[in-house]
Design a protein around this motif. Structure first.
Motif, PDB file in Angstrom:
ATOM      1  N   GLY A   1       2.789  13.210  -6.573  1.00  0.00           N
ATOM      2  CA  GLY A   1       3.646  14.375  -6.429  1.00  0.00           C
ATOM      3  C   GLY A   1       2.914  15.682  -6.677  1.00  0.00           C
ATOM      4  O   GLY A   1       2.200  15.825  -7.664  1.00  0.00           O
ATOM      5  N   GLY A   2       3.063  16.633  -5.759  1.00  0.00           N
ATOM      6  CA  GLY A   2       2.485  17.951  -5.942  1.00  0.00           C
ATOM      7  C   GLY A   2       0.979  17.994  -5.807  1.00  0.00           C
ATOM      8  O   GLY A   2       0.338  17.029  -5.374  1.00  0.00           O
TER       9      GLY A   2
ATOM     10  N   ARG B   1      -0.639   4.768  -8.417  1.00  0.00           N
ATOM     11  CA  ARG B   1      -1.412   4.290  -7.269  1.00  0.00           C
ATOM     12  C   ARG B   1      -0.653   3.237  -6.456  1.00  0.00           C
ATOM     13  O   ARG B   1      -0.958   3.032  -5.281  1.00  0.00           O
ATOM     14  CB  ARG B   1      -2.747   3.716  -7.753  1.00  0.00           C
ATOM     15  CG  ARG B   1      -3.601   4.755  -8.466  1.00  0.00           C
ATOM     16  CD  ARG B   1      -5.010   4.281  -8.698  1.00  0.00           C
ATOM     17  NE  ARG B   1      -5.784   5.264  -9.451  1.00  0.00           N
ATOM     18  CZ  ARG B   1      -7.111   5.355  -9.436  1.00  0.00           C
ATOM     19  NH1 ARG B   1      -7.795   4.506  -8.712  1.00  0.00           N
ATOM     20  NH2 ARG B   1      -7.736   6.261 -10.137  1.00  0.00           N
ATOM     21  N   THR B   2       0.291   2.559  -7.063  1.00  0.00           N
ATOM     22  CA  THR B   2       1.049   1.541  -6.332  1.00  0.00           C
ATOM     23  C   THR B   2       2.475   1.990  -6.025  1.00  0.00           C
ATOM     24  O   THR B   2       3.299   1.195  -5.593  1.00  0.00           O
ATOM     25  CB  THR B   2       1.106   0.229  -7.142  1.00  0.00           C
ATOM     26  OG1 THR B   2       1.770   0.479  -8.403  1.00  0.00           O
ATOM     27  CG2 THR B   2      -0.291  -0.305  -7.407  1.00  0.00           C
ATOM     28  N   ALA B   3       2.776   3.272  -6.235  1.00  0.00           N
ATOM     29  CA  ALA B   3       4.134   3.774  -6.008  1.00  0.00           C
ATOM     30  C   ALA B   3       4.475   3.760  -4.517  1.00  0.00           C
ATOM     31  O   ALA B   3       3.665   4.175  -3.686  1.00  0.00           O
ATOM     32  CB  ALA B   3       4.262   5.190  -6.551  1.00  0.00           C
ATOM     33  N   PRO B   4       5.678   3.313  -4.162  1.00  0.00           N
ATOM     34  CA  PRO B   4       6.079   3.323  -2.748  1.00  0.00           C
ATOM     35  C   PRO B   4       6.386   4.738  -2.269  1.00  0.00           C
ATOM     36  O   PRO B   4       6.811   5.596  -3.041  1.00  0.00           O
ATOM     37  CB  PRO B   4       7.344   2.462  -2.754  1.00  0.00           C
ATOM     38  CG  PRO B   4       7.889   2.577  -4.139  1.00  0.00           C
ATOM     39  CD  PRO B   4       6.694   2.710  -5.037  1.00  0.00           C
TER      40      PRO B   4
ATOM     41  N   LEU C   1       7.050  12.022  -6.968  1.00  0.00           N
ATOM     42  CA  LEU C   1       7.527  11.558  -5.668  1.00  0.00           C
ATOM     43  C   LEU C   1       6.400  11.639  -4.661  1.00  0.00           C
ATOM     44  O   LEU C   1       5.842  12.717  -4.423  1.00  0.00           O
ATOM     45  CB  LEU C   1       8.707  12.419  -5.205  1.00  0.00           C
ATOM     46  CG  LEU C   1       9.219  12.172  -3.776  1.00  0.00           C
ATOM     47  CD1 LEU C   1       9.786  10.766  -3.660  1.00  0.00           C
ATOM     48  CD2 LEU C   1      10.268  13.209  -3.411  1.00  0.00           C
ATOM     49  N   LEU C   2       6.048  10.510  -4.077  1.00  0.00           N
ATOM     50  CA  LEU C   2       5.019  10.459  -3.046  1.00  0.00           C
ATOM     51  C   LEU C   2       5.707  10.485  -1.694  1.00  0.00           C
ATOM     52  O   LEU C   2       6.342   9.515  -1.288  1.00  0.00           O
ATOM     53  CB  LEU C   2       4.170   9.197  -3.192  1.00  0.00           C
ATOM     54  CG  LEU C   2       3.028   9.039  -2.178  1.00  0.00           C
ATOM     55  CD1 LEU C   2       1.998  10.140  -2.374  1.00  0.00           C
ATOM     56  CD2 LEU C   2       2.383   7.667  -2.320  1.00  0.00           C
TER      57      LEU C   2
ATOM     58  N   VAL D   1      -0.773  14.072  -0.950  1.00  0.00           N
ATOM     59  CA  VAL D   1      -2.055  13.573  -1.428  1.00  0.00           C
ATOM     60  C   VAL D   1      -1.799  12.355  -2.315  1.00  0.00           C
ATOM     61  O   VAL D   1      -0.956  12.400  -3.225  1.00  0.00           O
ATOM     62  CB  VAL D   1      -2.802  14.663  -2.224  1.00  0.00           C
ATOM     63  CG1 VAL D   1      -4.132  14.134  -2.728  1.00  0.00           C
ATOM     64  CG2 VAL D   1      -3.008  15.899  -1.356  1.00  0.00           C
ATOM     65  N   SER D   2      -2.518  11.272  -2.076  1.00  0.00           N
ATOM     66  CA  SER D   2      -2.306  10.033  -2.831  1.00  0.00           C
ATOM     67  C   SER D   2      -2.912  10.117  -4.219  1.00  0.00           C
ATOM     68  O   SER D   2      -3.743  10.995  -4.507  1.00  0.00           O
ATOM     69  CB  SER D   2      -2.925   8.853  -2.084  1.00  0.00           C
ATOM     70  OG  SER D   2      -4.345   8.988  -2.056  1.00  0.00           O
TER      71      SER D   2
END
Length: 347
Positions: A262-263, A294-297, A308-309, A314-315
């Motif tokens: 997020g951000g 790193r494993t967030a959907p 929130l991705l 950006v990952s």
């Protein structure tokens, strides 16, 4: 996390990240008052408040919402911890005593009588922006807001106000607060695992900041100041702000930065770290970093609004690479933060 650095940059960044907010930014910020005339650009004016986070045993603290259940519970613990709490504000209860301390009707009255250096905002989310604004109006140097779910439009107004002045620094909202272990606690941190020491910690995640504290306490390093940046989309203090605090803070010998999805706060932090390393090729403070999620959907909020991705964001991996390329030592999990920092310090 989307730090509002000026009206122009706010609009640019929010247009990319949150189209709905960008469309309404101008309309929601009409009528904003300027609280102090600085003659400086917005960024420069607000940056002058970074040293306000250097809290210690002499920091005089008040509570907003002082007689409420949450504030009362927190204030009791905070006073027991040794923090110099001098009173509070609860509209309709001015003139009373609470926990043996004076209660005032307004923030302005409390400021005039008690001369506080900091205020803890313990009011419901729907009223929190108004409470923060009152503290800015009263020119209290440090405001700590722990409330979650403050409406985004409310925080946009708060940010526009913050950047018209150079007296007040906001930490939060949606954060655990800020603490100088053994001296001053402003927030909800589980303080028993903290110990006075030499590592400055800033984290988006409250829980991971506690893990970093535990790791640095376990190896005998302790902490100088710990800043909870918070999980709000619009934080009052960013990773960069805390880094600037630690880089100039004599008691801080090593720095820990914990980011998440997020951000773009981590990318901004990486830019600052790169500049710091370039300008200080030998005599510099070690920086340990970690990025969670790193494993967030994609598209799922992970715990709080800022984590929130989204598609195109950006990952976590990219953020970690940016920090590592800048010169920070990136670790995979918080359990090794203490041992790695001790190694870098040569202790």
């Amino acid at each position: 996390m989307f730090a509002i650095m000026s009206s122009r940059s706010s609009l640019r960044r929010l247009t990319v990240a949150t189209p709905y907010l960008s469309r309404h930014l101008v309309g929601c910020c009409k009528g904003i008052r300027c609280f102090s005339k600085t003659g400086l650009k917005n960024d420069d004016a607000y940056d002058q408040t970074i040293p306000n986070m250097r809290i210690d045993e002499n920091t005089r603290v008040i509570y907003q919402g002082f007689t409420g259940k949450a504030a009362t519970f927190n204030a009791k613990d905070t006073i027991e911890y040794g923090t110099n709490v001098v009173g509070g504000v609860s509209p309709g209860k001015g003139g009373l005593k609470h926990l043996g301390l004076p209660v005032f009707e307004t923030v302005r009255e409390a400021t005039d009588k008690l001369q506080p250096h900091a205020t803890c905002v313990f009011v419901p989310a729907h009223s929190a922006a108004g409470a923060i604004t009152q503290a800015i109006e009263a020119e209290i140097p440090l405001v700590v807001a722990v409330a979650e779910h403050i409406p985004v439009h409310d925080m946009l107004r708060v940010h526009e106000i913050l950047r018209t002045q150079s007296k007040t620094r906001l930490v939060g909202p949606n954060c655990p607060g800020i603490i100088a272990p053994g001296r001053c606690r402003l927030g909800v941190m589980p303080y028993r695992q903290y110990s006075k020491g030499i590592v400055g910690i800033v984290s988006k995640s409250g829980t991971l900041s506690y893990e970093a504290v535990g790791a640095t306490t376990a190896v005998g390093l302790g902490q100088s100041i710990v800043v909870g940046m918070g999980g709000d989309m619009l934080p009052g203090t960013t990773l960069v702000d805390a880094l600037n605090l630690f880089l100039e803070h004599e008691e801080t010998k090593g720095i820990v930065v914990i980011g998440e999805i997020g951000g773009e706060a981590e990318l901004k932090a990486a830019e600052l770290i790169k500049d710091y390393h370039r300008n200080n090729p030998t005599d510099r403070k070690p920086i340990v970093a970690m990025v969670s999620g790193r494993t967030a959907p994609v598209g799922k909020t992970m715990g709080h609004a800022g984590a929130l991705l989204s598609h195109g964001d950006v990952s976590a991996e990219a953020k970690a690479r940016a920090l590592q390329d800048a010169g920070a030592v990136v670790v995979p999990h918080p359990g090794v933060i203490g041992t790695e920092m001790k190694r870098l310090l040569g202790m």
